[in-house]
Design an enzyme around this catalytic site. Structure first.
Site, mmCIF file in Angstrom:
data_model
loop_
_atom_site.group_PDB
_atom_site.id
_atom_site.type_symbol
_atom_site.label_atom_id
_atom_site.label_comp_id
_atom_site.label_asym_id
_atom_site.label_seq_id
_atom_site.Cartn_x
_atom_site.Cartn_y
_atom_site.Cartn_z
ATOM 1 N N LYS A 1 21.473 4.094 20.589
ATOM 2 C CA LYS A 1 21.451 2.629 20.472
ATOM 3 C C LYS A 1 22.789 2.002 20.865
ATOM 4 C CE LYS A 1 19.065 -0.756 17.759
ATOM 5 N NZ LYS A 1 17.966 -0.884 16.818
ATOM 6 N N GLU B 1 0.836 -1.207 0.000
ATOM 7 C CA GLU B 1 0.000 0.000 0.000
ATOM 8 C C GLU B 1 0.873 1.260 0.000
ATOM 9 O OE1 GLU B 1 -3.141 0.171 -0.353
ATOM 10 O OE2 GLU B 1 -3.562 2.232 0.244
ATOM 11 N N GLU C 1 17.137 -2.939 7.225
ATOM 12 C CA GLU C 1 16.013 -3.526 7.951
ATOM 13 C C GLU C 1 14.722 -3.160 7.228
ATOM 14 O OE1 GLU C 1 15.026 -3.715 12.528
ATOM 15 O OE2 GLU C 1 14.040 -1.989 11.626
ATOM 16 N N LYS D 1 18.774 6.132 9.845
ATOM 17 C CA LYS D 1 18.680 6.427 11.281
ATOM 18 C C LYS D 1 19.442 7.706 11.607
ATOM 19 C CE LYS D 1 18.688 3.358 15.297
ATOM 20 N NZ LYS D 1 17.297 2.954 15.223
ATOM 21 N N GLU E 1 2.656 4.656 19.507
ATOM 22 C CA GLU E 1 3.429 4.146 20.643
ATOM 23 C C GLU E 1 4.861 4.684 20.616
ATOM 24 O OE1 GLU E 1 5.671 0.995 22.975
ATOM 25 O OE2 GLU E 1 5.986 1.717 20.949
ATOM 26 N N ALA F 1 1.978 1.465 16.026
ATOM 27 C CA ALA F 1 3.425 1.614 16.255
ATOM 28 C C ALA F 1 3.848 3.087 16.241
ATOM 29 C CB ALA F 1 4.199 0.827 15.198
#
Ligand code: 0O2
Length: 266
Positions: free
Chosen positions: A56, A41, A140, A48, A155, A152
């Protein structure tokens, strides 16, 4: 590390993200052109941010020298699907591509995270060509439904707001919302065929109308005005009835008329 060095380090990741986004967008247009249902879609990508990389490596206790080896989501692609069933179709597409090699998968749909996060992650190896030669980049790819993505994104912003101190009542509400997402995806799956049929017939009609309009436009150059007006009126009349079979017949007849003119002028 100086900003210039960060830019140089991240440059091939940026290239990988840009290339992959273009490739998936092209794939979407190929499905459309072929009049086939597209399991994708939306597609988006990002490199990043330096601050997130630093966060990280700190969280995972990674040496800065090893960040390229140990952080596999510097280049990230997100593929959004309408239905849960589409996710496995996308996974198959990715697995069979010759330009990316699947290194690892994490199925957070079967095994959701304690937060309630659900998504299918694939780490793929992707080759880019740079002025320093070929470089293999881990990318990823997150694949999820529109509903999973909605959850997501919300959150993620709350995580950002509260850092590691999310109030328990918000956590509980998010957990309930995650359950609601499962219900929603299941309900949507049960009407997937209906929605796909509706979308397909909409696409088929749009394609047919475009082809009719193209034919009418080319006829304008060769046919007389009265004939064009009659054709136009007939087209509007049939279009308003919504009768697809009649529209297809009209297209065939129009094509025969156009062919007649083509043979006269060839
Ligand atoms: P951003 O801003 O998206 O780059 P870890 O990062 O420790 O969870 P790992 O093994 O590095 O673990 O990667 P994982 O968990 O497979 O996937 C990392 C990415 O998945 C995250 O990137 C998020 O984008 C997403 N993700 C994972 N868990 C959650 C979650 O509970 N909620 C939300 N909203 N997203 C999640 P970053 O680096 O966290 O952030």
């Amino acid at each position: 590390m100086e900003m210039q060095l960060w830019k140089e380090l991240l440059s091939p990741y940026k290239l990988a993200v840009n290339e992959i986004v273009v490739k998936f967008k092209y794939l979407m247009s190929e499905y459309k052109l072929a009049g086939r249902y597209c399991p994708i879609e939306q597609v988006e990508g990002r490199v990043k941010k330096v601050s997130s990389i630093l966060e990280k490596i700190h969280k995972k206790n990674i040496d800065i020298e090893e960040l390229e080896e140990k952080i596999e989501d510097i280049a990230g692609i997100r593929i959004i699907c309408k239905f849960v069933e589409d996710i496995s179709l996308v996974v198959d597409i990715i697995s069979s591509r010759g330009d990316m090699e699947v290194k690892e998968v994490k199925d957070y749909i079967k095994n959701s995270k304690p937060s309630g996060y659900r998504s299918y992650h694939m780490i793929v190896k992707y080759k880019v060509e740079t002025i320093n030669g070929t470089k293999v980049i881990p990318v990823e790819i997150q694949i999820r439904t529109l509903a999973m993505d909605f959850w997501a994104v919300i959150e993620h912003s709350l995580q950002y707001k509260y850092k590691h101190n999310m109030p328990s009542d918000i956590r509980n509400r998010l957990s309930k919302a995650a359950d609601a997402v499962i219900v929603m995806d299941t309900e949507m799956s049960s009407i997937r065929n209906e929605i796909m049929d509706a979308q397909n017939s909409f696409d088929v009609k749009a394609k047919l109308v475009t082809e009719i309009l193209n034919l009418m436009q080319s006829l304008c150059k060769v046919a007389n005005r009265r004939e064009i007006v009659n054709i136009q009126n007939e087209f509007y009349r049939i279009y308003m009835t919504g009768d697809m079979a009649a529209l297809k017949r009209f297209y065939r007849e129009l094509d025969i008329i156009a062919e007649g003119y083509r043979s006269q002028y060839d």
